[in-house]
Design a protein around this motif. Structure first.
Motif, mmCIF file in Angstrom:
data_model
loop_
_atom_site.group_PDB
_atom_site.id
_atom_site.type_symbol
_atom_site.label_atom_id
_atom_site.label_comp_id
_atom_site.label_asym_id
_atom_site.label_seq_id
_atom_site.Cartn_x
_atom_site.Cartn_y
_atom_site.Cartn_z
ATOM 1 N N ARG A 70 -58.025 -90.609 -12.715
ATOM 2 C CA ARG A 70 -59.117 -91.543 -12.383
ATOM 3 C C ARG A 70 -59.799 -91.889 -13.699
ATOM 4 O O ARG A 70 -60.671 -91.165 -14.168
ATOM 5 N N GLN A 71 -59.364 -92.980 -14.279
ATOM 6 C CA GLN A 71 -59.847 -93.318 -15.613
ATOM 7 C C GLN A 71 -60.085 -94.821 -15.729
ATOM 8 O O GLN A 71 -59.342 -95.619 -15.168
ATOM 9 N N MET A 72 -61.135 -95.183 -16.460
ATOM 10 C CA MET A 72 -61.439 -96.582 -16.717
ATOM 11 C C MET A 72 -61.807 -96.736 -18.191
ATOM 12 O O MET A 72 -62.577 -95.942 -18.730
ATOM 13 N N VAL A 73 -61.229 -97.749 -18.835
ATOM 14 C CA VAL A 73 -61.526 -98.078 -20.229
ATOM 15 C C VAL A 73 -62.144 -99.464 -20.265
ATOM 16 O O VAL A 73 -61.553 -100.423 -19.748
ATOM 17 N N ILE A 74 -63.340 -99.562 -20.855
ATOM 18 C CA ILE A 74 -64.051 -100.836 -20.949
ATOM 19 C C ILE A 74 -64.188 -101.170 -22.426
ATOM 20 O O ILE A 74 -64.954 -100.525 -23.147
ATOM 21 N N GLY A 75 -63.412 -102.131 -22.868
ATOM 22 C CA GLY A 75 -63.370 -102.478 -24.286
ATOM 23 C C GLY A 75 -64.306 -103.620 -24.620
ATOM 24 O O GLY A 75 -64.194 -104.712 -24.060
ATOM 25 N N GLY A 76 -65.242 -103.365 -25.545
ATOM 26 C CA GLY A 76 -66.167 -104.399 -25.989
ATOM 27 C C GLY A 76 -65.927 -104.773 -27.432
ATOM 28 O O GLY A 76 -65.165 -104.121 -28.153
ATOM 29 N N SER A 77 -66.575 -105.823 -27.876
ATOM 30 C CA SER A 77 -66.412 -106.280 -29.254
ATOM 31 C C SER A 77 -67.066 -105.333 -30.257
ATOM 32 O O SER A 77 -66.729 -105.353 -31.443
ATOM 33 N N HIS A 78 -68.011 -104.498 -29.800
ATOM 34 C CA HIS A 78 -68.678 -103.540 -30.682
ATOM 35 C C HIS A 78 -68.244 -102.106 -30.422
ATOM 36 O O HIS A 78 -67.993 -101.344 -31.345
ATOM 37 N N TRP A 81 -64.144 -93.687 -19.398
ATOM 38 C CA TRP A 81 -64.639 -92.853 -18.305
ATOM 39 C C TRP A 81 -63.466 -92.112 -17.688
ATOM 40 O O TRP A 81 -62.528 -92.725 -17.191
ATOM 41 N N ASP A 82 -63.511 -90.799 -17.737
ATOM 42 C CA ASP A 82 -62.498 -89.952 -17.109
ATOM 43 C C ASP A 82 -63.205 -89.111 -16.053
ATOM 44 O O ASP A 82 -63.858 -88.114 -16.369
ATOM 45 N N ASP A 83 -63.077 -89.489 -14.812
ATOM 46 C CA ASP A 83 -63.849 -88.851 -13.741
ATOM 47 C C ASP A 83 -63.417 -87.416 -13.484
ATOM 48 O O ASP A 83 -64.138 -86.662 -12.828
ATOM 49 N N LEU A 84 -62.246 -87.021 -13.991
ATOM 50 C CA LEU A 84 -61.754 -85.671 -13.755
ATOM 51 C C LEU A 84 -62.088 -84.715 -14.898
ATOM 52 O O LEU A 84 -61.778 -83.529 -14.818
#
Length: 355
Positions: A232-240, A245-248
């Motif tokens: 359960r993982q989400m990667v949010i890539g921004g310009s800065h 997020w690794d929920d486990l």
């Protein structure tokens, strides 16, 4: 002290007991009743030596004047009819996901809540976890810069559902999180989906969703019932900066990376035609997050929205936006991955209701 609000939980099956426990523990709420067609099941959830009423008739429940709100945790196909009856009876309504069986049903519910001046809230539980709350604040503060991409993975050796595919079972979690953290909510211009049914059960067991946002950024969601490894993982890539997020991972559930790619434009005419890429290697920040049950925060938000006369942070419009994308996913899947634009009238309705 604020006067407690009276609430009844409708449905004593899988999710209802969790709502019962959190409403009971909240100082904002007085749990008045638990309603289920099987009265014995309702009594079992309530437990012995309790003044909470076990009720088998939803109609009788709505006639009570000591109930300000109802929380619906019944099968999805019943959500719209129960919510509409509760709104007509003047009750505020919390609904377990999904908000309704269809976008049309959900749109009617949102309109009815607005006309009745009642709070209609969707139980997007993940949005009330400390991790997602922190991510939302980080994204909306501009710390990440412009969002360039989002990659989300939710895979597990899960229970194959007979009535829904893997998209409708797992993707609502990721879509509701995106709706919560993105400024303006989830409103893609294009949705495409591919899936497979290697078990031949009649529904997709493995799937991928691609979303194209209005600013040109993209989001990809991978859902899977067949993986022996749970992720359960989400990667949010921004310009800065980038958030992972690794929920486990309880020790490092959220990490903010000050590392990535920088684009530097030259000053000469020739250099303006191409971007020069440089790599930024900075620190990794791991915030200290409080451990608090998400449902506890969710029932508190429900009470605060009612008392303040404002929409809940996950209101009916949020549930409608998620449903709109899920229906577009199903349309794209049926068209072998052809991109589909979510219905514009639902997006317009969601925007009008939210504003």
């Amino acid at each position: 002290m604020k006067k407690q609000l009276g609430v009844a939980v409708v449905g004593a099956g899988y999710w209802g007991p969790n709502l019962v426990r959190n409403f009971r523990a909240s100082p904002d709420w007085d749990l008045v009743a638990v309603c289920d067609l099987d009265e014995q099941r309702a009594r079992k959830v309530i437990g012995p030596r309790s003044t909470v009423v076990a009720e088998s008739s939803f109609e009788r429940l709505l006639e009570r004047d000591d109930i300000d709100a109802v929380a619906i945790a019944t099968p999805a196909q019943t959500h719209a009819s129960l919510a509409m009856a509760a709104l007509e009876a003047g009750k505020h309504v919390l609904v377990e996901k999904p908000l309704a069986p269809s976008v049309i049903d959900a749109a009617v519910m949102v309109e009815a809540a607005r006309d009745a001046d009642r709070v209609l809230m969707i139980d997007h539980t993940y949005c009330y976890t400390p991790a997602v709350q922190y991510i939302a604040q980080t994204v909306q503060s501009g710390t990440l810069g412009n969002i360039m991409y989002i990659d989300s993975t939710r895979i597990n050796l899960g229970l194959v559902q007979p009535d829904v595919d893997v998209f409708w079972d797992l993707a609502p979690h990721d879509l509701s999180i995106l709706d919560f953290i993105l400024p303006g909510g989830l409103n893609p211009v294009e949705v495409s989906a591919t899936g497979s049914d290697p078990l031949r059960v009649g529904n997709a067991c493995v799937g991928h969703i691609s979303l194209t946002m209005r600013d040109g950024s993209t989001a990809h969601i991978n859902v899977n019932w067949l993986s022996p490894t749970k992720i359960r993982q989400m990667v949010i890539g921004g310009s800065h900066r980038t958030v992972v997020w690794d929920d486990l991972d309880a020790q490092r559930r959220v990490a903010v990376h000050d590392r990535g790619v920088d684009l530097a434009f030259g000053r000469s005419e020739d250099e303006r035609q191409a971007a020069r890429v440089s790599y930024r290697l900075g620190d990794i920040t791991v915030p200290a997050l409080t451990e608090k049950e998400a449902l506890s925060s969710m029932v508190g938000e429900f009470a605060d929205a009612i008392r303040s006369g404002r929409p809940a942070r996950t209101d009916g419009a949020a549930g409608l936006r998620v449903l709109s994308v899920l229906e577009a996913v199903s349309e794209s899947l049926a068209a072998r991955g052809k991109p589909v634009a979510p219905h514009q009238y639902t997006n317009a309705l969601a925007f009008r209701s939210a504003s």
